[in-house]
Design a protein around this motif. Structure first.
Motif, PDB file in Angstrom:
ATOM      1  N   TYR A   1     -71.680 -45.404 -14.287  1.00  0.00           N
ATOM      2  CA  TYR A   1     -70.512 -45.394 -13.921  1.00  0.00           C
ATOM      3  C   TYR A   1     -69.784 -44.939 -15.115  1.00  0.00           C
ATOM      4  O   TYR A   1     -70.052 -45.068 -16.322  1.00  0.00           O
ATOM      5  CB  TYR A   1     -70.015 -46.724 -13.509  1.00  0.00           C
ATOM      6  CG  TYR A   1     -70.612 -47.375 -12.436  1.00  0.00           C
ATOM      7  CD1 TYR A   1     -70.445 -46.663 -11.157  1.00  0.00           C
ATOM      8  CD2 TYR A   1     -71.602 -48.607 -12.626  1.00  0.00           C
ATOM      9  CE1 TYR A   1     -71.245 -47.277 -10.127  1.00  0.00           C
ATOM     10  CE2 TYR A   1     -72.462 -48.968 -11.569  1.00  0.00           C
ATOM     11  CZ  TYR A   1     -72.023 -48.573 -10.218  1.00  0.00           C
ATOM     12  OH  TYR A   1     -72.798 -48.975  -9.131  1.00  0.00           O
TER      13      TYR A   1
ATOM     14  N   ARG B   1     -65.498 -45.137 -16.613  1.00  0.00           N
ATOM     15  CA  ARG B   1     -64.081 -45.696 -16.454  1.00  0.00           C
ATOM     16  C   ARG B   1     -63.282 -44.782 -17.429  1.00  0.00           C
ATOM     17  O   ARG B   1     -63.604 -45.050 -18.913  1.00  0.00           O
ATOM     18  CB  ARG B   1     -64.024 -47.075 -16.259  1.00  0.00           C
ATOM     19  CG  ARG B   1     -62.518 -47.560 -16.443  1.00  0.00           C
ATOM     20  CD  ARG B   1     -62.336 -48.914 -16.442  1.00  0.00           C
ATOM     21  NE  ARG B   1     -61.175 -49.572 -16.393  1.00  0.00           N
ATOM     22  CZ  ARG B   1     -60.522 -50.236 -17.388  1.00  0.00           C
ATOM     23  NH1 ARG B   1     -61.116 -49.949 -18.452  1.00  0.00           N
ATOM     24  NH2 ARG B   1     -59.216 -50.354 -17.302  1.00  0.00           N
TER      25      ARG B   1
ATOM     26  N   GLY C   1     -66.517 -36.308 -13.367  1.00  0.00           N
ATOM     27  CA  GLY C   1     -67.083 -36.748 -12.038  1.00  0.00           C
ATOM     28  C   GLY C   1     -68.153 -36.078 -11.737  1.00  0.00           C
ATOM     29  O   GLY C   1     -68.864 -36.586 -10.775  1.00  0.00           O
TER      30      GLY C   1
ATOM     31  N   ASP D   1     -70.157 -41.691 -11.371  1.00  0.00           N
ATOM     32  CA  ASP D   1     -69.347 -42.277 -10.282  1.00  0.00           C
ATOM     33  C   ASP D   1     -68.200 -42.810 -11.091  1.00  0.00           C
ATOM     34  O   ASP D   1     -67.912 -43.564 -12.021  1.00  0.00           O
ATOM     35  CB  ASP D   1     -70.104 -43.629  -9.755  1.00  0.00           C
ATOM     36  CG  ASP D   1     -69.237 -44.263  -8.666  1.00  0.00           C
ATOM     37  OD1 ASP D   1     -67.885 -43.998  -8.543  1.00  0.00           O
ATOM     38  OD2 ASP D   1     -69.856 -44.791  -7.902  1.00  0.00           O
ATOM     39  N   LEU D   2     -66.932 -41.938 -10.956  1.00  0.00           N
ATOM     40  CA  LEU D   2     -65.894 -42.028 -11.808  1.00  0.00           C
ATOM     41  C   LEU D   2     -64.844 -42.858 -11.308  1.00  0.00           C
ATOM     42  O   LEU D   2     -64.749 -43.185 -10.261  1.00  0.00           O
ATOM     43  CB  LEU D   2     -65.415 -40.378 -12.075  1.00  0.00           C
ATOM     44  CG  LEU D   2     -64.190 -40.415 -12.831  1.00  0.00           C
ATOM     45  CD1 LEU D   2     -64.326 -40.560 -14.486  1.00  0.00           C
ATOM     46  CD2 LEU D   2     -63.398 -39.173 -12.709  1.00  0.00           C
ATOM     47  N   LEU D   3     -64.253 -43.608 -12.258  1.00  0.00           N
ATOM     48  CA  LEU D   3     -63.080 -44.745 -11.890  1.00  0.00           C
ATOM     49  C   LEU D   3     -61.906 -44.095 -12.973  1.00  0.00           C
ATOM     50  O   LEU D   3     -62.044 -44.742 -13.963  1.00  0.00           O
ATOM     51  CB  LEU D   3     -63.551 -45.968 -12.209  1.00  0.00           C
ATOM     52  CG  LEU D   3     -62.459 -46.948 -11.989  1.00  0.00           C
ATOM     53  CD1 LEU D   3     -61.860 -47.149 -10.408  1.00  0.00           C
ATOM     54  CD2 LEU D   3     -62.852 -48.533 -12.545  1.00  0.00           C
TER      55      LEU D   3
ATOM     56  N   HIS E   1     -63.521 -35.993  -6.839  1.00  0.00           N
ATOM     57  CA  HIS E   1     -64.300 -36.134  -7.945  1.00  0.00           C
ATOM     58  C   HIS E   1     -64.393 -37.678  -8.104  1.00  0.00           C
ATOM     59  O   HIS E   1     -65.231 -38.176  -9.095  1.00  0.00           O
ATOM     60  CB  HIS E   1     -63.709 -35.627  -9.263  1.00  0.00           C
ATOM     61  CG  HIS E   1     -63.524 -34.130  -9.341  1.00  0.00           C
ATOM     62  ND1 HIS E   1     -64.634 -33.376  -9.138  1.00  0.00           N
ATOM     63  CD2 HIS E   1     -62.309 -33.424  -9.418  1.00  0.00           C
ATOM     64  CE1 HIS E   1     -63.842 -32.039  -9.072  1.00  0.00           C
ATOM     65  NE2 HIS E   1     -62.394 -32.361  -9.252  1.00  0.00           N
ATOM     66  N   PHE E   2     -63.890 -38.458  -7.158  1.00  0.00           N
ATOM     67  CA  PHE E   2     -64.190 -39.845  -7.425  1.00  0.00           C
ATOM     68  C   PHE E   2     -63.824 -40.744  -6.193  1.00  0.00           C
ATOM     69  O   PHE E   2     -63.359 -39.855  -4.969  1.00  0.00           O
ATOM     70  CB  PHE E   2     -63.213 -40.526  -8.455  1.00  0.00           C
ATOM     71  CG  PHE E   2     -61.916 -40.190  -8.367  1.00  0.00           C
ATOM     72  CD1 PHE E   2     -60.807 -40.811  -7.376  1.00  0.00           C
ATOM     73  CD2 PHE E   2     -61.120 -39.237  -9.247  1.00  0.00           C
ATOM     74  CE1 PHE E   2     -59.443 -40.379  -7.389  1.00  0.00           C
ATOM     75  CE2 PHE E   2     -59.942 -38.789  -9.208  1.00  0.00           C
ATOM     76  CZ  PHE E   2     -59.161 -39.413  -8.271  1.00  0.00           C
TER      77      PHE E   2
END
Length: 666
Positions: free
Chosen positions: A35, A37, A62, A66-68, A108-109
């Motif tokens: 991940y 963020r 992304g 797993d992009l936030l 992308h997320f």
């Protein structure tokens, strides 16, 4: 048994940091992080170049994680206060920007975070919104619309955790529209300093209890947890990471990836606090701290297994041998020698040298509880006093060891080599005991020896002075510090000698030439014999700085260990003195001679290229060890060809040819 959640990093990338982002993405991925963020600043997006920046950044991130994205900060032109922390004059504008972001970047997320640390005055100006009515309306609308569009939503975590604020978000209906609650915690950096930290399980239990009454399906995500290494205690950062990873949360984002340069404002208007600038797992230059190095080497298992080696107490022995830098090349060989003879040994080492955790594991596997490891840094003065109080003897080999690094970071070089040595000496002095201290100095305290006239041969330089050619450089040679490394080690050298004169401590100094042998993880900057062998065994090219005719008197580590032990045995006679330590004229070799011997051992000629001479390099250094021999009876016993063969045998089982040559970093 529950499976620990995957982990990620929280890292803010500032507009224009293209090169840093590229480097960070590859390095973060190498740790096994799933991940990432980062922030999508509404305020920055509306500045010149902001749209182009995020058009580049978010697809880049992304594609690997797993992009936030955390969407926060109001454009000042739209803010009720004229600042990025103010509520927008039209609250719907925030939801509109979230909608725009989902349309433009949503492929992308899967999740979007709505604001960051809303109870922090610098992120949300609650002076203008004391009951959070504006915030609730703004975030509630954005969360509802994001959910309608099929995205998961995360409520920005309060810092410090505020159950009353979270209860209010539930009563206002915000929690009904979020999939995860973000929480933050920084035990050991901020939270414990305020005496309000009672552990992750307790904090998460309080968050779940509130969430259960308003949204039973909401997960708990640790969106920020971190530890500042401003005290150079990288092992504590690694412990904090493991503790957060084992917390009963569905996801962990460790804050952050890279230290912030002290020239960069953390947040507008924030008073300088050095802790903010040391939250990364790599430093400002991108050099990995212990946590990043262990994650990259072997993932979470590597972090856990290494920290399990740390000693819960000093040692069973009343006065153990203490080796600062004890997991390093010479330190681990010295420790093995004492342990083999029945002594208890304490290793003081922050594991800053890549690979030395393997030496530590090797010693613990062979000797168990009789070897204790303390992951401390010699710059941490209070810890030094505690650990050194009962030592029977101290061997000080902890150092920043590369001339090149000292030229890039002279202040850090000084802090480790000079100030760190003074911390160690003061810790011994304040113990009230006459504990012997033997210090590993360097031949670099004699400078680059540019005044020595040299005769150039086909493969080596020879001094024109026959006496120097026959005997080497003696201790009568004037000190001539050259490069920051020579200065810092020279300062330490002189302090060690002075503490014998001024305070009566039994101290001695060994000014070492080139030591080599098993358990050495040589690099281009330090440990050149092992570095050459490793490159040759892997089939990788070798770069020679200079013409390769430079001469050194290389010494096998077994002989070096014997010298350290000889000084300790005769410390009453040798205290307050410095001695040169090297292989002497019988083991004087040029780089070209060593390369020929390596070619014979590995069965092929390594690919060699040449580059310019590096600053401070000596064309010739061979130690005259007559003073050491006369004082202790010590003599080098392992010839250089036999010694290199021994190192080759040790390295040969650990390094195999690669399919493609590795790229040398300039």
């Amino acid at each position: 048994m529950t499976t620990p959640p995957g982990f990620g990093f929280a890292e803010w990338f500032r507009p224009g940091e293209y090169a840093r982002t590229e480097q960070a993405v590859d390095a973060i991925a190498a740790t096994g992080a799933r991940y990432l963020r980062t922030h999508l600043s509404w305020a920055e997006y509306h500045k010149d170049g902001g749209e182009a920046w995020y058009d580049w950044l978010l697809p880049k991130l992304g594609a690997r994680f797993d992009l936030l994205p955390c969407i926060h900060y109001t454009p000042p032109s739209l803010s009720r206060t004229g600042t990025a922390s103010g509520a927008p004059r039209r609250l719907q504008d925030y939801a509109d920007f979230v909608d725009h972001s989902l349309t433009r970047y949503g492929r992308h997320f899967r999740h979007v975070e709505l604001w960051n640390e809303p109870n922090n005055l610098l992120d949300w100006d609650w002076h203008q919104d004391r009951d959070w009515l504006l915030f609730s309306e703004m975030i509630g609308a954005a969360a509802y619309w994001a959910k309608q569009r099929g995205f998961g939503t995360v409520l920005g975590g309060p810092c410090p955790f505020d159950p009353h604020w979270l209860e209010l978000m539930g009563q206002r209906g915000v929690l009904a529209h979020v999939d995860a609650l973000g929480i933050h915690g920084f035990p050991g950096t901020w939270d414990s300093a305020r005496s309000n930290w009672d552990g992750w399980p307790s904090l998460i239990a309080r968050a779940r209890e509130i969430a259960a009454r308003f949204n039973a399906h909401a997960e708990i995500w640790i969106t920020e947890a971190g530890y500042a290494t401003w005290r150079h205690d990288g092992a504590e950062q690694a412990r904090g990471f493991l503790d957060a990873l084992s917390a009963p949360a569905e996801r962990l984002y460790w804050y952050g990836w890279q230290d912030i340069a002290d020239t960069v404002p953390v947040q507008e208007g924030l008073r300088f606090d050095q802790r903010h600038y040391h939250m990364g797992v790599v430093d400002t230059a991108g050099y990995p701290k212990l946590l990043a190095r262990l994650l990259t080497r072997g993932g979470v298992e590597s972090v856990a297994s290494t920290l399990q080696l740390a000693a819960p107490r000093l040692t069973q022995s009343a006065h153990p041998m203490l080796i600062a830098g004890g997991a390093g090349f010479i330190g681990s060989n010295l420790a093995e020698s004492f342990l083999r003879d029945g002594h208890d040994v304490v290793l003081l080492d922050n594991l800053s040298r890549p690979g030395v955790e393997q030496n530590l594991a090797w010693l613990k596997d062979r000797h168990g509880a009789r070897v204790s490891w303390h992951p401390a840094d010699i710059r941490d003065e209070p810890v030094m006093r505690e650990i050194l109080a009962d030592a029977g003897a101290v061997f000080h080999l902890a150092a920043q060891v590369a001339v090149t690094t000292s030229l890039e970071a002279p202040v850090a070089d000084f802090e480790v080599n000079a100030r760190g040595t003074l911390n160690l000496l003061e810790a011994v002095r304040r113990s009230g005991r006459r504990t012997p201290v033997i210090f590993a100095s360097t031949n670099k305290v004699y400078g680059n020896l540019a005044d020595l006239e040299m005769i150039e041969h086909d493969d080596r330089y020879v001094p024109a002075d026959n006496a120097v050619a026959a005997q080497g450089i003696g201790e009568a040679r004037p000190l001539d510090f050259c490069t920051p490394y020579g200065c810092s080690k020279g300062v330490a050298d002189q302090y060690v000698l002075d503490y014998a004169k001024s305070f009566g401590l039994p101290t001695a100094v060994l000014r070492m030439s080139c030591i080599y042998g098993p358990r050495q993880f040589g690099t281009e900057d330090q440990g050149w014999v092992a570095h050459f062998l490793i490159r040759a065994l892997r089939g990788e090219p070798i770069t020679i700085y200079g013409d390769g005719k430079q001469v050194r008197d290389i010494l096998h580590v077994d002989d070096a260990v014997a010298a350290y032990r000889a000084l300790l045995a005769d410390i009453d006679q040798v205290q307050g003195q410095a001695f040169n330590l090297g292989g002497g004229p019988a083991n004087s070799v040029s780089l070209r001679m060593v390369l020929r011997e390596i070619a014979r051992l590995v069965g092929h000629e390594p690919a060699v290229s040449f580059s310019g001479t590096r600053q401070g390099d000596q064309a010739y250094f061979v130690a005259d060890t007559a003073k050491l021999s006369a004082a202790t009876g010590w003599a080098a016993r392992i010839g250089w060809r036999r010694g290199i063969a021994d190192l080759h045998a040790w390295l040969g089982t650990r390094h195999t040819p690669r399919r493609e040559p590795a790229r040398l970093i300039a």
